[in-house]
Write a protein that holds these residues in place. Structure first.
Motif, PDB file in Angstrom:
ATOM      1  N   ARG A  69     -16.804 -25.742  -1.753  1.00  0.00           N
ATOM      2  CA  ARG A  69     -16.330 -24.561  -1.031  1.00  0.00           C
ATOM      3  C   ARG A  69     -16.216 -24.933   0.442  1.00  0.00           C
ATOM      4  O   ARG A  69     -17.215 -25.218   1.098  1.00  0.00           O
ATOM      5  CB  ARG A  69     -17.286 -23.379  -1.193  1.00  0.00           C
ATOM      6  CG  ARG A  69     -16.873 -22.178  -0.305  1.00  0.00           C
ATOM      7  CD  ARG A  69     -17.824 -21.004  -0.445  1.00  0.00           C
ATOM      8  NE  ARG A  69     -19.176 -21.270  -0.015  1.00  0.00           N
ATOM      9  CZ  ARG A  69     -19.594 -21.262   1.244  1.00  0.00           C
ATOM     10  NH1 ARG A  69     -18.745 -21.025   2.247  1.00  0.00           N
ATOM     11  NH2 ARG A  69     -20.860 -21.506   1.527  1.00  0.00           N
ATOM     12  N   GLU A 114     -19.353 -17.604   2.478  1.00  0.00           N
ATOM     13  CA  GLU A 114     -17.923 -17.305   2.416  1.00  0.00           C
ATOM     14  C   GLU A 114     -17.579 -16.063   3.229  1.00  0.00           C
ATOM     15  O   GLU A 114     -16.559 -16.021   3.933  1.00  0.00           O
ATOM     16  CB  GLU A 114     -17.471 -17.142   0.969  1.00  0.00           C
ATOM     17  CG  GLU A 114     -15.981 -16.919   0.833  1.00  0.00           C
ATOM     18  CD  GLU A 114     -15.493 -17.026  -0.603  1.00  0.00           C
ATOM     19  OE1 GLU A 114     -14.295 -16.752  -0.834  1.00  0.00           O
ATOM     20  OE2 GLU A 114     -16.287 -17.384  -1.487  1.00  0.00           O
ATOM     21  N   ARG A 137     -11.417 -23.495  -2.220  1.00  0.00           N
ATOM     22  CA  ARG A 137     -12.287 -24.103  -3.229  1.00  0.00           C
ATOM     23  C   ARG A 137     -11.532 -25.203  -3.965  1.00  0.00           C
ATOM     24  O   ARG A 137     -10.338 -25.062  -4.232  1.00  0.00           O
ATOM     25  CB  ARG A 137     -12.795 -23.060  -4.234  1.00  0.00           C
ATOM     26  CG  ARG A 137     -13.707 -22.015  -3.609  1.00  0.00           C
ATOM     27  CD  ARG A 137     -14.174 -20.996  -4.633  1.00  0.00           C
ATOM     28  NE  ARG A 137     -15.025 -19.987  -4.019  1.00  0.00           N
ATOM     29  CZ  ARG A 137     -16.334 -20.102  -3.872  1.00  0.00           C
ATOM     30  NH1 ARG A 137     -16.947 -21.186  -4.325  1.00  0.00           N
ATOM     31  NH2 ARG A 137     -17.037 -19.143  -3.301  1.00  0.00           N
TER      32      ARG A 137
END
Length: 358
Positions: A314, A209, A217
């Motif tokens: 994600r 990330e 997400r």
């Protein structure tokens, strides 16, 4: 009693009998238990655990729409990969000179799969399945594949399974006379060669990330392999990607994986992206062209994590750059704004479709 049509799978540890008869039992049994346990860890929805039989784990799937051939083959590969990694760990972490520890490397894995009908029965607290196709998948564990092909680590698919999977072109044909079933056509897939090919000089292209410029997400109420399949299979993507009318694929290796290219025709623009890293069912990464600026592209990573209630995705978008490496912040701003709206609508549709397929 309920009759189903689906996949029947046996993951069978080979070399088991010789290993037990030539090894000290106090070390041999924990080794086999460890190897069987790692196979069991790989059995999850859409596969149902059936039972263990000495040196084998048996499973089946009753889903009609999942998994696809690509996903089912990946499940077989993941079983072999998990087995191989555990076997390597056992070898690397023991200094014991006993025969059991010395002979771990002689153990291998073969996977047998058939597609057919079977009856699912509830026998007290346990489920069992029966039928002619159940007998056949057991008989397929006793073929001469290794002797006739020289392939020791293999997945053996009946012709029925190969046809259901629709990816038989990447497999080697095989046939053998099976008692009470006659000449049975099969397909052989070399699992060890696949393992080596996927990991030989393999570049990693994974965005954490903190490596990206924008992250989204989303939680799906479905298991990881089904979320994975919906994300990567073009026939499924077309069902949930908002305002996308057509998807074309380019698969240089004959199946989805590194190098595969997608062309998605959206009502507003044409999107082109290519897979750069592939780790089913954990993550995959791509590089996508900015449709408004053909000389600008950016990396993406789709990272899946199992949760108590399903799967969390994600999605991380990396820095957009021109061909010469110059950063394009305007591309990042416009693309992230578009994707924020696009993913919100599309993932909601995808989650609803996955929920309905249960």
């Amino acid at each position: 009693m309920t009759t189903h049509t689906g996949y029947l799978l046996i993951a069978d540890i080979t070399g088991y009998t010789q290993f037990l008869t030539s090894s000290e039992m106090d070390h041999a049994n924990p080794i086999l238990q460890s190897l069987l346990s790692v196979l069991l860890e790989q059995v999850g929805d859409p596969l149902h655990f059936w039972k263990t039989e000495g040196d084998a784990v048996l499973a089946y799937s009753t889903r009609q729409d999942f998994p696809s051939g690509e996903t089912f083959l990946t499940i077989c590969e993941n079983l072999y990969n998990a087995f191989t990694l555990r076997r390597q760990d056992i070898i690397a972490n023991t200094t014991c000179p006993c025969q059991a520890c010395a002979n771990v490397g002689n153990l291998d894995l073969k996977i047998i799969a058939h597609h057919g009908q079977f009856d699912e029965m509830q026998l007290g607290p346990t489920k069992d399945i029966s039928g002619a196709d159940v007998i056949l998948v057991h008989r397929l564990t006793k073929t001469d594949v290794a002797e006739r092909t020289g392939i020791n680590s293999y997945a053996l698919f009946s012709e029925a399974a190969a046809e259901a999977m629709d990816i038989s072109d990447i497999m080697e044909p095989f046939s053998q006379e099976i008692e009470h079933f006659g000449e049975v056509g099969m397909k052989v897939y070399d699992l060890a060669k696949s393992w080596e090919k996927m990991r030989a000089d393999r570049p990693r292209d994974f965005l954490e990330e903190e490596d990206g410029v924008w992250t989204l997400r989303y939680h799906f109420d479905a298991p990881m392999c089904l979320v994975w399949e919906a994300l990567v299979a073009p026939e499924h993507k077309l069902k949930w990607m908002n305002s996308v009318n057509d998807i074309k694929m380019e698969n240089p290796l004959g199946r989805l994986g590194p190098g595969s290219g997608y062309h998605c025709a959206h009502e507003m623009a044409q999107f082109f992206y290519r897979v750069t890293d592939w780790e089913p069912f954990e993550y995959f990464s791509t590089r996508i062209l900015d449709p408004a600026r053909p000389d600008v592209s950016f990396p993406e990573t789709y990272h899946l994590t199992e949760t108590d209630k399903g799967t969390e995705l994600r999605y991380t978008m990396g820095m957009a750059t021109e061909v010469d490496g110059t950063r394009s912040e305007i591309s990042e701003q416009e693309c992230s704004a578009f994707l924020a709206e696009f993913w919100a609508v599309s993932f909601a549709d995808m989650n609803e479709q996955l929920s309905q397929s249960k």
